[in-house]
Design a protein around this motif. Structure first.
Motif, PDB file in Angstrom:
ATOM      1  N   ILE A  12       0.842  -1.201   0.000  1.00 19.68           N
ATOM      2  CA  ILE A  12       0.000   0.000   0.000  1.00 19.68           C
ATOM      3  C   ILE A  12       0.876   1.248   0.000  1.00 19.68           C
ATOM      4  O   ILE A  12       1.862   1.325   0.741  1.00 19.68           O
ATOM      5  N   LYS A  13       0.503   2.231  -0.832  1.00 18.42           N
ATOM      6  CA  LYS A  13       1.219   3.514  -0.845  1.00 18.42           C
ATOM      7  C   LYS A  13       0.210   4.651  -0.780  1.00 18.42           C
ATOM      8  O   LYS A  13      -0.691   4.749  -1.609  1.00 18.42           O
ATOM      9  N   GLU A  14       0.368   5.500   0.218  1.00 18.03           N
ATOM     10  CA  GLU A  14      -0.487   6.674   0.379  1.00 18.03           C
ATOM     11  C   GLU A  14       0.268   7.899  -0.130  1.00 18.03           C
ATOM     12  O   GLU A  14       1.418   8.114   0.235  1.00 18.03           O
ATOM     13  N   THR A  15      -0.366   8.674  -1.010  1.00 21.32           N
ATOM     14  CA  THR A  15       0.220   9.918  -1.499  1.00 21.32           C
ATOM     15  C   THR A  15      -0.850  11.000  -1.452  1.00 21.32           C
ATOM     16  O   THR A  15      -2.024  10.721  -1.193  1.00 21.32           O
ATOM     17  N   GLU A  16      -0.448  12.225  -1.739  1.00 20.77           N
ATOM     18  CA  GLU A  16      -1.416  13.330  -1.773  1.00 20.77           C
ATOM     19  C   GLU A  16      -2.470  13.104  -2.854  1.00 20.77           C
ATOM     20  O   GLU A  16      -3.610  13.545  -2.726  1.00 20.77           O
ATOM     21  N   GLY A  34      -3.720  10.235  -3.686  1.00 21.02           N
ATOM     22  CA  GLY A  34      -4.617   9.152  -3.297  1.00 21.02           C
ATOM     23  C   GLY A  34      -3.834   7.914  -2.893  1.00 21.02           C
ATOM     24  O   GLY A  34      -2.594   7.930  -2.899  1.00 21.02           O
ATOM     25  N   THR A  35      -4.556   6.871  -2.547  1.00 18.88           N
ATOM     26  CA  THR A  35      -3.928   5.624  -2.090  1.00 18.88           C
ATOM     27  C   THR A  35      -4.065   4.554  -3.166  1.00 18.88           C
ATOM     28  O   THR A  35      -5.123   4.391  -3.762  1.00 18.88           O
ATOM     29  N   SER A  52      -2.971   0.303  -3.999  1.00 16.05           N
ATOM     30  CA  SER A  52      -2.517  -0.932  -3.364  1.00 16.05           C
ATOM     31  C   SER A  52      -2.560  -2.078  -4.351  1.00 16.05           C
ATOM     32  O   SER A  52      -3.263  -2.024  -5.372  1.00 16.05           O
ATOM     33  N   SER A 105       2.799   3.718   7.794  1.00 16.52           N
ATOM     34  CA  SER A 105       2.429   4.463   6.594  1.00 16.52           C
ATOM     35  C   SER A 105       3.512   5.532   6.358  1.00 16.52           C
ATOM     36  O   SER A 105       4.233   5.866   7.295  1.00 16.52           O
ATOM     37  N   PRO A 106       3.655   6.024   5.116  1.00 17.55           N
ATOM     38  CA  PRO A 106       2.731   5.943   3.987  1.00 17.55           C
ATOM     39  C   PRO A 106       2.981   4.778   3.018  1.00 17.55           C
ATOM     40  O   PRO A 106       2.222   4.596   2.080  1.00 17.55           O
TER      41      PRO A 106
END
Length: 198
Positions: A32-36, A38-39, A41, A154-155
């Motif tokens: 999973i990668k969270e960025t500005e 959006g996420t 996976s 996270s992220p």
């Protein structure tokens, strides 16, 4: 397989396994990668183990300690990113401190954030979106800025996913100049999954 997926980081303990065992255990897990933006996976469907000082294909062969490989000497579960032919590749640091081993994440099966992945990496066929180590990082927005993070926070993290029905193994890919190491059967993949690199 997606009925009760919990997108929560696995405990640090999960990563404290021998490297070959970890390369096997990561299959089916959710990256999973969270960025500005959006996420995104995807389920890990292919990995390669690199066994450190005694593995001619490993960046840390002979205990080579450089600015690039420094993170490999850290604790298991850290993020090792590096650039190869303009592509960023992502690895899970494994083994113990001062035992510079790692597992390369070679391919994922997209799970969430598909539109964002396709925006970052437009392809005609979905199976070509994340079926390679440089493809999946581009689609997920994984970059050199992730170097040194922990996969249990996270992220950028790994969560539990599904248990593969059958796992195959064979020689690693793209390591032609590494002598006998090119024949070691240290690549693992979910058998029959269409997102495996080849």
């Amino acid at each position: 397989m997606s009925d009760n997926i919990r997108m929560e980081p696995l405990d640090e303990e999960f990563f404290q396994k021998p490297t070959l065992e970890l390369a096997h255990a990561l299959l089916g897990c959710l990256l999973i990668k969270e960025t500005e933006e959006g996420t995104t996976s995807g389920f890990i469907v292919e990995t390669e183990a690199y066994m450190g000082p005694h593995d001619r294909a490993a960046h840390s062969f002979g205990n080579r300690r450089t600015k690039r490989t420094e993170i490999m000497f850290g604790k298991a579960g850290l993020v090792y990113t590096y650039v190869m032919h303009t592509h960023c590749l992502v690895n899970v640091v494994s083994a113990g401190i001062d035992e510079p081993e790692a597992v390369l994440i070679r391919a994922i099966e997209p799970y969430t954030g598909l539109d964002l992945m396709q925006h970052r990496r437009p392809v005609d066929q979905l199976k070509n979106l994340t079926n390679g180590p440089g493809k999946l990082t581009k689609a997920m927005g994984i970059t050199m800025k992730d170097y040194g993070r922990a996969f249990f926070e996270s992220p950028l993290y790994i969560a539990s996913g599904f248990k593969p029905e059958e796992i195959a193994q064979g020689p690693r890919i793209g390591i032609a100049g590494s002598g006998e190491a090119r024949d070691y059967p240290w690549r693992f993949w979910v058998k029959g999954n269409k997102f495996v690199s080849r």
